[in-house]
Design a protein around this motif. Sequence first.
Motif, PDB file in Angstrom:
ATOM      1  N   VAL A 111       0.855  -1.179   0.000  1.00  0.00           N
ATOM      2  CA  VAL A 111       0.000   0.000   0.000  1.00  0.00           C
ATOM      3  C   VAL A 111       0.897   1.237   0.000  1.00  0.00           C
ATOM      4  O   VAL A 111       1.844   1.335   0.781  1.00  0.00           O
ATOM      5  N   GLY A 112       0.603   2.197  -0.870  1.00  0.00           N
ATOM      6  CA  GLY A 112       1.284   3.488  -0.849  1.00  0.00           C
ATOM      7  C   GLY A 112       0.421   4.477  -0.089  1.00  0.00           C
ATOM      8  O   GLY A 112      -0.810   4.365  -0.088  1.00  0.00           O
ATOM      9  N   TYR A 113       1.052   5.429   0.603  1.00  0.00           N
ATOM     10  CA  TYR A 113       0.258   6.408   1.343  1.00  0.00           C
ATOM     11  C   TYR A 113       0.961   7.758   1.409  1.00  0.00           C
ATOM     12  O   TYR A 113       2.169   7.877   1.215  1.00  0.00           O
ATOM     13  N   ALA A 114       0.148   8.779   1.685  1.00  0.00           N
ATOM     14  CA  ALA A 114       0.634  10.144   1.880  1.00  0.00           C
ATOM     15  C   ALA A 114      -0.072  10.712   3.104  1.00  0.00           C
ATOM     16  O   ALA A 114      -1.243  10.419   3.347  1.00  0.00           O
ATOM     17  N   LYS A 115       0.666  11.509   3.881  1.00  0.00           N
ATOM     18  CA  LYS A 115       0.094  12.154   5.068  1.00  0.00           C
ATOM     19  C   LYS A 115       0.333  13.652   4.967  1.00  0.00           C
ATOM     20  O   LYS A 115       1.399  14.090   4.510  1.00  0.00           O
ATOM     21  N   LEU A 116      -0.640  14.430   5.416  1.00  0.00           N
ATOM     22  CA  LEU A 116      -0.515  15.878   5.426  1.00  0.00           C
ATOM     23  C   LEU A 116      -1.189  16.398   6.688  1.00  0.00           C
ATOM     24  O   LEU A 116      -2.325  16.021   6.997  1.00  0.00           O
ATOM     25  N   GLY A 117      -0.465  17.250   7.429  1.00  0.00           N
ATOM     26  CA  GLY A 117      -1.019  17.771   8.668  1.00  0.00           C
ATOM     27  C   GLY A 117      -0.148  18.855   9.267  1.00  0.00           C
ATOM     28  O   GLY A 117       0.514  19.607   8.554  1.00  0.00           O
ATOM     29  N   ALA A 118      -0.131  18.905  10.601  1.00  0.00           N
ATOM     30  CA  ALA A 118       0.633  19.913  11.337  1.00  0.00           C
ATOM     31  C   ALA A 118       1.478  19.228  12.401  1.00  0.00           C
ATOM     32  O   ALA A 118       1.099  18.190  12.937  1.00  0.00           O
ATOM     33  N   SER A 119       2.635  19.828  12.684  1.00  0.00           N
ATOM     34  CA  SER A 119       3.499  19.282  13.735  1.00  0.00           C
ATOM     35  C   SER A 119       3.926  20.393  14.683  1.00  0.00           C
ATOM     36  O   SER A 119       3.973  21.560  14.313  1.00  0.00           O
ATOM     37  N   HIS A 120       4.221  19.987  15.909  1.00  0.00           N
ATOM     38  CA  HIS A 120       4.788  20.898  16.904  1.00  0.00           C
ATOM     39  C   HIS A 120       6.217  20.422  17.148  1.00  0.00           C
ATOM     40  O   HIS A 120       6.432  19.300  17.617  1.00  0.00           O
ATOM     41  N   ASN A 121       7.195  21.263  16.797  1.00  0.00           N
ATOM     42  CA  ASN A 121       8.609  20.897  16.867  1.00  0.00           C
ATOM     43  C   ASN A 121       9.310  21.709  17.942  1.00  0.00           C
ATOM     44  O   ASN A 121       9.102  22.916  18.060  1.00  0.00           O
ATOM     45  N   VAL A 122      10.171  21.027  18.701  1.00  0.00           N
ATOM     46  CA  VAL A 122      10.995  21.691  19.715  1.00  0.00           C
ATOM     47  C   VAL A 122      12.448  21.321  19.439  1.00  0.00           C
ATOM     48  O   VAL A 122      12.784  20.144  19.333  1.00  0.00           O
ATOM     49  N   ASN A 123      13.312  22.342  19.292  1.00  0.00           N
ATOM     50  CA  ASN A 123      14.751  22.143  19.114  1.00  0.00           C
ATOM     51  C   ASN A 123      15.479  22.949  20.173  1.00  0.00           C
ATOM     52  O   ASN A 123      15.102  24.091  20.463  1.00  0.00           O
ATOM     53  N   GLU A 124      16.524  22.345  20.736  1.00  0.00           N
ATOM     54  CA  GLU A 124      17.305  23.019  21.769  1.00  0.00           C
ATOM     55  C   GLU A 124      18.783  22.876  21.487  1.00  0.00           C
ATOM     56  O   GLU A 124      19.237  21.848  20.985  1.00  0.00           O
TER      57      GLU A 124
END
Length: 190
Positions: free
Chosen positions: A116-129
């Motif tokens: 199965v092939g798939y694609a995802k699209l959405g929002a992320s919350h990223n934290v970098n330190e």
Amino acid sequence: MKKLIVALLATTAAVSAVQAQEFTPRAYVGAGAVATDYESRVPGASRADVDTIKASGKIFGGYEFTPNWAVEVGHTDFRSADVYYTLGNVNASGQADGRASYVAAKFSSPLTEKVVGYAKLGASHNVNELNAINSQLNQRESKNTAYGALGLQYNINQDVSVIAEYERYGKSRDFGVQPDALTIGAKYSF
């Protein structure tokens, strides 16, 4: 050409209708190993090196509404990487660290009976330190960005699958985890 396009659309609609009749909505959970690269641009430093590609872990879960559509949430805790830099004539070091959580709509389409092939699209919350030892250069970045992924899923049986996907967590950064990630994992549907 128009007849071919109409025939393809009709076939796709028929296959989707048959799949929808046999499909029962269900949830899934999974875990994976994620490979990412780190970047470090220390302000004012004449040289900055960072451990490169690191492997870390990811957990995710979702709910399949139809054979083609699902919603998925996930969290990746990227491993920390050592940073070495020269500021003036002083050699110094520190650590870069990051994590990301996302929610996304997922569209899947069978390529073969098992793949199965798939694609995802959405929002992320990223934290970098960036935590520099004995320095005032400590930095923290926390932001919400776009999230996207492309992947393949191999169905071992009706409930167990393995996945391979490319993920993108927003835009490039000056320090910490870069937004591109490769994930290999397993998924269990129930």
